[in-house]
Write a protein that holds these residues in place. Structure first.
Motif, PDB file in Angstrom:
ATOM      1  N   GLY A  24       0.809  -1.213   0.000  1.00 30.86           N
ATOM      2  CA  GLY A  24       0.000   0.000   0.000  1.00 30.86           C
ATOM      3  C   GLY A  24       0.838   1.257   0.000  1.00 30.86           C
TER       4      GLY A  24
ATOM      5  N   PRO B 104      -1.562   6.340  -2.142  1.00 27.95           N
ATOM      6  CA  PRO B 104      -2.906   6.432  -1.565  1.00 27.95           C
ATOM      7  C   PRO B 104      -4.034   6.320  -2.585  1.00 27.95           C
ATOM      8  CG  PRO B 104      -1.831   8.582  -1.569  1.00 27.95           C
ATOM      9  CD  PRO B 104      -0.788   7.578  -1.946  1.00 27.95           C
TER      10      PRO B 104
ATOM     11  N   ALA C 167      -4.471   2.572  -3.617  1.00 31.50           N
ATOM     12  CA  ALA C 167      -4.745   1.800  -2.406  1.00 31.50           C
ATOM     13  C   ALA C 167      -6.145   2.077  -1.880  1.00 31.50           C
ATOM     14  CB  ALA C 167      -3.699   2.113  -1.339  1.00 31.50           C
ATOM     15  N   MET C 168      -6.527   3.352  -1.817  1.00 32.16           N
ATOM     16  CA  MET C 168      -7.856   3.698  -1.315  1.00 32.16           C
ATOM     17  C   MET C 168      -8.959   3.254  -2.282  1.00 32.16           C
ATOM     18  SD  MET C 168      -7.687   4.948   1.661  1.00 32.16           S
ATOM     19  CE  MET C 168      -6.500   5.659   2.804  1.00 32.16           C
ATOM     20  N   THR C 169      -8.693   3.332  -3.584  1.00 31.59           N
ATOM     21  CA  THR C 169      -9.688   2.894  -4.561  1.00 31.59           C
ATOM     22  C   THR C 169      -9.953   1.401  -4.417  1.00 31.59           C
ATOM     23  OG1 THR C 169      -8.956   4.617  -6.112  1.00 31.59           O
ATOM     24  CG2 THR C 169     -10.259   2.816  -7.009  1.00 31.59           C
TER      25      THR C 169
ATOM     26  N   ALA D 139      -9.535  -0.412  -1.675  1.00 30.98           N
ATOM     27  CA  ALA D 139     -10.257  -0.629  -0.418  1.00 30.98           C
ATOM     28  C   ALA D 139     -11.721  -0.227  -0.546  1.00 30.98           C
ATOM     29  CB  ALA D 139      -9.589   0.152   0.707  1.00 30.98           C
TER      30      ALA D 139
ATOM     31  N   GLY E 234     -10.774  -4.510  -5.918  1.00 28.66           N
ATOM     32  CA  GLY E 234     -11.198  -4.442  -4.526  1.00 28.66           C
ATOM     33  C   GLY E 234     -12.536  -5.114  -4.288  1.00 28.66           C
TER      34      GLY E 234
ATOM     35  N   THR F 265      -7.501  -5.915   1.189  1.00 29.25           N
ATOM     36  CA  THR F 265      -7.388  -4.557   0.651  1.00 29.25           C
ATOM     37  C   THR F 265      -7.306  -3.488   1.743  1.00 29.25           C
ATOM     38  OG1 THR F 265      -9.807  -4.470   0.450  1.00 29.25           O
ATOM     39  CG2 THR F 265      -8.556  -5.151  -1.487  1.00 29.25           C
ATOM     40  N   LEU F 266      -7.886  -3.742   2.916  1.00 27.12           N
ATOM     41  CA  LEU F 266      -7.845  -2.733   3.975  1.00 27.12           C
ATOM     42  C   LEU F 266      -6.417  -2.444   4.450  1.00 27.12           C
ATOM     43  CD1 LEU F 266      -9.590  -0.853   5.604  1.00 27.12           C
ATOM     44  CD2 LEU F 266      -9.913  -2.649   7.305  1.00 27.12           C
TER      45      LEU F 266
ATOM     46  N   ALA G 240      -4.806  -0.203   2.051  1.00 26.09           N
ATOM     47  CA  ALA G 240      -5.265   1.175   2.228  1.00 26.09           C
ATOM     48  C   ALA G 240      -4.548   1.856   3.391  1.00 26.09           C
ATOM     49  CB  ALA G 240      -6.775   1.194   2.450  1.00 26.09           C
TER      50      ALA G 240
ATOM     51  N   GLY H 196      -1.309   2.949   2.101  1.00 28.49           N
ATOM     52  CA  GLY H 196      -1.495   4.131   1.263  1.00 28.49           C
ATOM     53  C   GLY H 196      -1.738   5.383   2.086  1.00 28.49           C
ATOM     54  N   ALA H 197      -2.481   5.250   3.193  1.00 28.41           N
ATOM     55  CA  ALA H 197      -2.746   6.405   4.050  1.00 28.41           C
ATOM     56  C   ALA H 197      -1.458   6.908   4.704  1.00 28.41           C
ATOM     57  CB  ALA H 197      -3.775   6.032   5.118  1.00 28.41           C
TER      58      ALA H 197
END
Length: 751
Positions: free
Chosen positions: A243, A248, A251-253, A255, A630, A638-639, A642, A645-646
């Protein structure tokens, strides 16, 4: 930027007139070994979450460090060109692992045995074909279009090599670096970070999985109004590192797709179906009796598969202008001499005649190799699609980088066209599954390796390497990695295989054992309790019991259902011990395409729902492919991506305010972040965690007794592993490696 046929010449770091040691035995051997290691870790990742990350920078840093240690032990100092050769040979394993992991497990998912000879042949032929097809396009894509095609990972890797250049290399480049200088200290620090991350990732995984000091997965199931909804995370260092590296946005997409599946689709299916008194196809049990995983397996997987297929094809269609330009540039550049003196060391490729001979030889082997079950039409499709998508992959890699290159979308397109051609010709049934999949696998690996080769040649172009020697190195690295990835794939599958008593799943089914010729014995941990030899039966329908591979007694009664470690459905052995499975999301998608087209057995309604999700996302300006992956993957996978990525977002947001970042545009800031200490630590997390996962999986059959004892101890005595607070307590060590990643990623202000 418009195409410029005569860009200004680029001055490489090491001039063409300099002759430093380059393709040495130690550089080639070290690169080949590192390629095997990173190929194994990448294979592990692609089976778990369907993606990998570029191995170029980690391999380069490890090579620099090992050569430095050898120098301190009395060996010869390495040159930047030797480091480049090591990095080139070492990067082949990652691209091969992606191609194999995306395609080959589909053979098992379709109910066939995965023969080691087939896996090795597909890996070798696909890897070599992609490299050879890239060689004639080097001058066009790497040299002539240097300003247009950036090859971000290749450029970043060149910066790493130049930053750690040894005194002899700096002297050849006209630079001087004094011992104890800032540059020398920085090189040592970067090596310490990536090796520290590797050791920490390895230790974390061993303590969690082998010694059961804390849970490796936390999960929380909700009640009304989100009944059957759940949220969880596999708290592992490798997914955290993935991630961080992919950033981000992606990664967020991904999740977000998982949130749609687990907090909307699954609760919605539960809400509307809870009062039904009959099963809803393709499910076989009442929805009111289903848990979150049951609903996902019966319905959401098909929705996710449709979304992934549509997202891959949409990304491919969007790339059509790039495809056309890449084909024109590739064709026009074949055999073309550069405007520079082709006798220069930095402008020498493997001669074109040997490239053509090699490609023809590969096609001949593909046609006549018995394990591939190939025919002449399949070989011709490989030639056409292989050249098309190798060109496309090379160009897309130059524009968006390896991580964003839609290789799986190209494999989906290849399979779709191949299966449709087979269907028109009346070639349906099981024997053509393997032929179609072999076509897709070789093309997928060729395209993946063509992109990796382009990145390596870009690195060599910037540092002043000899292209011909780089091409020899990556050919050797690809060949060696292909030899070991097949056995590793089979070992990972065997370690997670569960032999389910047939009386439990197909109690009334019998067969004529006299007609069965193939025999087999139990493998892995359950083999200790049953040494008998059985007949093998491939059940292709679901009448009376699930389809799959069964072991049959001599009287025709079924003894065991062989549930594979890759995409298997049973997570507990008869003795109660739990087994980790590999979802292999891209391979499952390939199996759906083949079976759905050739046998017309796909639940198309659910697939179309997924297609519409991808279409709506594209209309809203969201990357449908990342979101669709995802939707398909478990949220527990996937979490944590994320979360990584955060952390990358927080690190970049802080670092971009520092004085040294003033005046940089967004692309330059992104490149600086890709070269940062946080990226190196994340790469170490990935390598260490993934390698530990492979070792643990392979040794599971040997240390079964120890594993069972540790599980019993942890369930009885360890509150971090069992009990009402175990999920929360297990987040403490995970939070520690998250905080460390953020702390290492921060930079100090510089004037």
């Amino acid at each position: 930027m418009p195409y410029d046929p005569a860009p200004p010449p680029v001055k490489p770091y090491i001039p063409a007139t300099a002759h430093l040691p380059e393709l040495t035995w130690r550089a080639l051997i070290m690169g080949t070994v590192l390629g095997m290691v990173f190929g194994a870790s990448s294979l592990y990742l692609v089976l778990k979450v369907g993606l990998t990350v570029s191995a170029s920078i980690p391999v380069a840093v490890i090579a620099i460090t090992l050569f430095g240690l050898a120098k301190k032990a009395g060996g010869r100092e390495s040159t930047i060109l030797e480091n480049s050769i090591t990095q080139t040979a070492g990067s082949a394993g990652e691209s091969l692992a992606f191609g194999l992991g995306v395609t080959m497990p589909a053979i098992m998912i379709l109910g066939f045995d995965l023969e080691i000879s087939r896996v090795m042949l597909v890996g070798i032929l696909g890897g070599l074909l992609g490299i050879l097809m890239m060689i004639p396009m080097r001058r066009t894509m790497i040299v002539d279009q240097h300003r247009e095609l950036k090859y971000p990972e290749g450029t970043a890797c060149a910066e790493v090599l130049k930053a750690a250049a040894t005194p002899s290399s700096r002297e050849a480049a006209g630079e001087v670096q004094l011992p104890g200088s800032d540059a020398a200290r920085e090189a040592r620090q970067r090596a310490f970070i990536i090796f520290g991350g590797f050791g920490l990732g390895l230790l974390y995984k061993v303590l969690s999985i082998s010694l059961k000091l804390w849970k490796d997965t936390v999960n929380f199931v909700f009640g009304a109004p989100l009944k059957a909804g759940s949220a969880g995370a596999e708290i592992s260092p490798e997914l955290l590192g993935v991630g961080y590296i992919i950033g981000p946005r992606i990664a967020m997409t991904m999740a977000a797709g998982g949130v749609l599946s687990y907090l909307l689709l699954i609760p919605m299916i539960k809400f509307f179906g809870e009062l039904l008194t009959v099963p809803v196809s393709p499910g076989t049990m009442l929805i009111k009796d289903m848990g979150p995983d049951d609903i996902r397996s019966a319905y959401v997987l098909y929705i996710g598969a449709g979304a992934v297929a549509a997202g891959g094809l949409i990304s491919l269609v969007r790339s059509l202008p790039t495809i056309w330009n890449g084909l024109k540039g590739g064709l026009s550049g074949i055999g073309k001499k550069s405007t520079a003196n082709s006798a220069l060391r930095t402008d020498q490729d493997i001669p074109l005649k040997w490239v053509l001979i090699g490609c023809l030889g590969i096609i001949a082997v593909i046609t006549f190799a018995a394990p591939l079950h190939m025919n002449l039409l399949g070989a011709l499709l490989i030639l056409v699609f292989g050249f098309l998508f190798s060109t496309v992959s090379s160009r897309l890699t130059g524009e968006v980088g390896s991580s964003s290159n839609p290789i799986s979308g190209m494999a989906v397109a290849t399979l779709l066209f191949t299966c449709l051609i087979f269907l028109v010709m009346g070639w349906t049934g099981g024997r053509y599954y393997v032929t179609a999949l072999s076509v897709g696998a070789i093309v997928c690996i060729a395209a993946s390796n063509a992109g990796t080769t382009s990145q390596d040649l870009k690195t060599g172009f910037l540092v002043g390497a000899t292209p011909r020697l780089q091409q020899y190195a990556i050919l050797a690295g690809a060949f060696a990695s292909a030899l070991i990835l097949g056995p590793i794939l089979l070992k990972l599958n065997d370690a997670g295989t569960v032999y389910v008593p047939a009386a439990q799943v197909a109690p009334h089914v019998t067969v004529d054992a006299a007609k069965l010729t193939q025999t087999a014995q139990l493998q892995g941990p359950q083999a200790d309790a049953d040494h008998a030899t059985y007949k093998v039966w491939q059940k292709l329908d679901t009448a009376g019991g699930p389809a799959g591979k069964y072991l049959v007694r001599d009287d025709g009664s079924l003894a065991w259902l062989v549930d594979p470690g890759i995409n298997g459905q049973f997570h507990t052995r008869p003795d109660g011990s739990e087994v980790k499975k590999y979802d292999a999301p891209k391979a499952v998608l390939m199996s759906y395409i083949i079976k759905g087209i050739l046998d017309q057995q796909l639940p198309w309604t659910l697939v179309v729902f997924g297609v519409m999700i991808a279409v709506v996302l594209e209309m809203a300006g969201v990357n449908a492919l990342s979101f669709a992956v995802g939707v398909y993957l478990p949220l527990v996978s996937t979490l944590p991506i994320a979360i990584g990525g955060a952390i990358r977002w927080m690190v970049d947001r802080r670092n971009n305010k520092l004085p040294q970042y003033a005046g940089l545009n967004e692309e330059e800031m992104q490149a600086a972040g890709d070269r940062s200490s946080g990226t190196l630590l994340a790469s170490g997390y990935i390598a260490g965690g993934a390698l530990a996962g492979i070792i643990i999986a392979i040794t599971a059959g040997v240390l079964t007794g120890f594993d069972n004892q540790m599980t019993k101890w942890a369930e009885a005595m360890n509150p971090f592993f069992a009990g009402v607070d175990a999920d929360v307590l297990s987040l403490i060590p995970y939070a520690a490696i998250c905080v460390l990643l953020y702390w290492v990623g921060r930079e100090k202000a510089k004037r």
